[in-house]
Design an enzyme around this catalytic site. Structure first.
Site, PDB file in Angstrom:
ATOM      1  N   LEU A 162      53.455  48.874  29.497  1.00 26.75           N
ATOM      2  CA  LEU A 162      52.677  48.017  28.593  1.00 26.75           C
ATOM      3  C   LEU A 162      52.745  46.550  29.051  1.00 26.75           C
ATOM      4  CD1 LEU A 162      51.078  48.521  25.830  1.00 26.75           C
ATOM      5  CD2 LEU A 162      53.002  47.325  24.774  1.00 26.75           C
ATOM      6  N   ALA A 245      46.653  52.664  38.369  1.00 23.13           N
ATOM      7  CA  ALA A 245      47.729  51.767  38.824  1.00 23.13           C
ATOM      8  C   ALA A 245      47.926  51.891  40.342  1.00 23.13           C
ATOM      9  CB  ALA A 245      49.005  52.051  38.057  1.00 23.13           C
ATOM     10  N   ARG A 246      48.705  52.865  40.779  1.00 23.94           N
ATOM     11  CA  ARG A 246      48.897  53.090  42.212  1.00 23.94           C
ATOM     12  C   ARG A 246      49.033  54.581  42.464  1.00 23.94           C
ATOM     13  NH1 ARG A 246      47.095  48.923  43.066  1.00 23.94           N
ATOM     14  NH2 ARG A 246      47.918  47.141  44.225  1.00 23.94           N
ATOM     15  N   GLU A 275      45.601  57.423  49.775  1.00 29.83           N
ATOM     16  CA  GLU A 275      44.151  57.336  49.626  1.00 29.83           C
ATOM     17  C   GLU A 275      43.484  56.904  50.922  1.00 29.83           C
ATOM     18  OE1 GLU A 275      44.530  54.824  46.255  1.00 29.83           O
ATOM     19  OE2 GLU A 275      44.157  52.985  47.364  1.00 29.83           O
ATOM     20  N   HIS A 293      39.539  53.255  44.350  1.00 32.06           N
ATOM     21  CA  HIS A 293      40.416  52.091  44.139  1.00 32.06           C
ATOM     22  C   HIS A 293      39.536  50.866  43.839  1.00 32.06           C
ATOM     23  CE1 HIS A 293      44.544  50.192  45.179  1.00 32.06           C
ATOM     24  NE2 HIS A 293      43.914  49.459  44.273  1.00 32.06           N
ATOM     25  N   PHE A 296      39.661  47.219  39.954  1.00 42.62           N
ATOM     26  CA  PHE A 296      39.796  45.755  39.890  1.00 42.62           C
ATOM     27  C   PHE A 296      38.463  45.031  40.060  1.00 42.62           C
ATOM     28  CE2 PHE A 296      38.995  44.392  44.279  1.00 42.62           C
ATOM     29  CZ  PHE A 296      39.002  45.614  44.933  1.00 42.62           C
TER      30      PHE A 296
HETATM   31  P1  NAI Z   1      52.428  43.949  34.672  1.00 40.62           P
HETATM   32  O1  NAI Z   1      53.554  43.543  35.551  1.00 40.62           O
HETATM   33  O2  NAI Z   1      51.878  42.974  33.693  1.00 40.62           O
HETATM   34  O3  NAI Z   1      52.840  45.268  33.845  1.00 40.62           O
HETATM   35  C1  NAI Z   1      53.525  46.352  34.369  1.00 40.62           C
HETATM   36  C2  NAI Z   1      54.354  46.977  33.255  1.00 40.62           C
HETATM   37  O4  NAI Z   1      54.910  48.195  33.748  1.00 40.62           O
HETATM   38  C3  NAI Z   1      55.513  46.101  32.795  1.00 40.62           C
HETATM   39  O5  NAI Z   1      55.486  45.910  31.400  1.00 40.62           O
HETATM   40  C4  NAI Z   1      56.743  46.862  33.237  1.00 40.62           C
HETATM   41  O6  NAI Z   1      57.841  46.710  32.356  1.00 40.62           O
HETATM   42  C5  NAI Z   1      56.219  48.303  33.214  1.00 40.62           C
HETATM   43  N1  NAI Z   1      57.056  49.239  33.966  1.00 40.62           N
HETATM   44  C6  NAI Z   1      57.781  49.018  35.084  1.00 40.62           C
HETATM   45  N2  NAI Z   1      58.449  50.124  35.431  1.00 40.62           N
HETATM   46  C7  NAI Z   1      58.134  51.068  34.507  1.00 40.62           C
HETATM   47  C8  NAI Z   1      58.517  52.433  34.327  1.00 40.62           C
HETATM   48  N3  NAI Z   1      59.388  53.033  35.137  1.00 40.62           N
HETATM   49  N4  NAI Z   1      57.990  53.111  33.288  1.00 40.62           N
HETATM   50  C9  NAI Z   1      57.134  52.522  32.429  1.00 40.62           C
HETATM   51  N5  NAI Z   1      56.743  51.226  32.543  1.00 40.62           N
HETATM   52  C10 NAI Z   1      57.239  50.516  33.577  1.00 40.62           C
HETATM   53  O7  NAI Z   1      51.295  44.456  35.660  1.00 40.62           O
HETATM   54  P2  NAI Z   1      49.744  44.620  35.363  1.00 40.62           P
HETATM   55  O8  NAI Z   1      49.010  43.376  35.655  1.00 40.62           O
HETATM   56  O9  NAI Z   1      49.568  45.251  34.024  1.00 40.62           O
HETATM   57  O10 NAI Z   1      49.348  45.670  36.523  1.00 40.62           O
HETATM   58  C11 NAI Z   1      49.900  46.969  36.543  1.00 40.62           C
HETATM   59  C12 NAI Z   1      49.593  47.644  37.862  1.00 40.62           C
HETATM   60  O11 NAI Z   1      48.207  47.928  37.953  1.00 40.62           O
HETATM   61  C13 NAI Z   1      49.868  46.783  39.114  1.00 40.62           C
HETATM   62  O12 NAI Z   1      51.217  46.849  39.512  1.00 40.62           O
HETATM   63  C14 NAI Z   1      48.945  47.370  40.142  1.00 40.62           C
HETATM   64  O13 NAI Z   1      49.623  48.311  40.949  1.00 40.62           O
HETATM   65  C15 NAI Z   1      47.879  48.086  39.319  1.00 40.62           C
HETATM   66  N6  NAI Z   1      46.547  47.527  39.570  1.00 40.62           N
HETATM   67  C16 NAI Z   1      45.557  48.347  40.022  1.00 40.62           C
HETATM   68  C17 NAI Z   1      44.306  47.863  40.274  1.00 40.62           C
HETATM   69  C18 NAI Z   1      43.182  48.748  40.727  1.00 40.62           C
HETATM   70  O14 NAI Z   1      42.187  48.261  41.233  1.00 40.62           O
HETATM   71  N7  NAI Z   1      43.255  50.047  40.538  1.00 40.62           N
HETATM   72  C19 NAI Z   1      44.010  46.425  40.131  1.00 40.62           C
HETATM   73  C20 NAI Z   1      45.087  45.654  39.558  1.00 40.62           C
HETATM   74  C21 NAI Z   1      46.321  46.194  39.318  1.00 40.62           C
END
Ligand code: NAI
Length: 330
Positions: A162, A245-246, A275, A293, A296
């Protein structure tokens, strides 16, 4: 004889296999100005790093281009390595920190887009958009997938992670009428009250009760294969998995097998391990929606992201404090 001053170089590195940018470096060059050389390169492996790139003053790196310890060791004067995006799992940030190279990201340009994409995949699955689209374009349509179409207000939307995007997706799902729960072991107590959703204290509890599981945590050693065979078997057979996410957070082999065997009802994957998809058989997996992907991506977000990365590169060249450092090097 007067010596000519060397112009700093900012190298913008894109992934050769599937470049994310086809628009060159016009935007970046505008931000960086005439006193800086701004150049675009395509990179797949460590071997693609030319002496010119290794001598750059700052690197701006698109998604999926790996920056390994070996590459970092060879950088001559890099003052900032900027991930043109949110996730920085493609960069060895510890090795960069050991060499005092700051790694920065652009955390906020795509929060809305990725949350929208997760909801788009969710609704495509709960409303069976693609099977209905295919059937409607066949002469003499039948109402297919009747049992898979669901009423949102009876469903639970489970968020893993979250953070910025997870919260934006949770609020969207809530507005659509879903009951929303989340699992995030790193957040303090009280967050669920601020956002008005429920918290679960284990992944297993989230998987068991969710009709849609939407992944929004970063890829790390902790989250690699967070969803594999065991976790998929803990989900409801009617549930949908959404990953924006990834790829490495979900074991590809396990999710494709789960879809074939009907362990879960469907998956919407914007990202996938190793991918892009590799074979026609993978692409034909039943009840799989895949996007490239691209979560974004938006015209507006791309401009914001590239401009921010270039602004950070400029800060590095001017010796100023850098925004968005993620590896603690100032
Ligand atoms: P953020 O850093 O704001 O949020 C990530 C959350 O995941 C944090 O609250 C963290 O505590 C939580 N987290 C960490 N380890 C965890 C676990 N083991 N279990 C549950 N929660 C856990 O990051 P944001 O901005 O929300 O981005 C999230 C991810 O989205 C990025 O790391 C990136 O890989 C992915 N992403 C994908 C894109 C796409 O085009 N598909 C574009 C932008 C981001």
């Amino acid at each position: 004889m007067p010596t000519t001053k060397r112009k700093p170089l900012v190298a913008v590195l894109d992934w050769k296999t599937a470049p994310a940018s086809n628009s060159g470096v016009d935007l970046e060059a505008k931000v960086l100005g005439k006193g800086v050389r701004t150049k675009y390169y395509l990179i797949d492996t460590e071997a693609d790093f030319t002496p010119e790139i290794l001598g750059a003053d700052a690197l701006i790196v698109w998604q999926n281009t790996l920056i390994t310890e070996r590459t970092l060791e060879q950088l001559k004067r890099c003052r900032a390595l900027i991930r043109n995006g949110v996730g920085f799992d493609s960069v060895d940030i510890t090795a960069a920190a050991a060499r005092k190279i700051p790694v920065c990201n652009v955390p906020d340009y795509g929060t809305e887009e990725v949350a929208d994409h997760a909801i788009a995949l969710t609704l495509a699955l709960t409303r069976q958009l693609f099977p209905l689209d295919a059937e409607a374009k066949r002469p003499g349509w039948k109402l297919v997938a009747k049992d898979k179409l669901r009423r949102t207000s009876t469903l639970t939307f489970g968020v893993i992670g979250l953070g910025r995007i997870g919260t934006a997706a949770a609020l969207r799902a809530k507005a659509l009428g879903f009951r929303v729960v989340f699992y995030d072991p790193h957040l303090p107590n009280g967050v669920h009250k601020a956002v008005g959703i429920e918290r679960t204290d284990s992944l297993a509890k989230l998987l068991k009760q969710s009709d849609v599981v939407s992944i929004h945590c970063p890829l790390s050693a902790e989250t690699h294969y967070l969803i594999a065979e065991k976790e998929l078997s803990q989900m409801k057979p009617t549930a949908y998995l959404v990953n924006t996410a990834r790829g490495g957070i979900v074991k590809k082999k396990a999710v494709l097998a789960a879809l074939k065997k009907g362990v879960i009802a469907g998956a919407g994957l914007d990202v996938i391990e190793d991918e892009p998809l590799k074979t026609k058989a993978e692409a034909r997996t039943p009840n799989l929606i895949a996007t490239c992907h691209a979560a974004f991506c938006s015209r507006e977000g791309m401009v914001e992201m590239r401009t921010t990365s270039a602004r950070i590169a400029k800060q590095a060249i001017q010796g100023k404090r850098l925004d968005n450092v993620v590896n603690g090097v100032s």
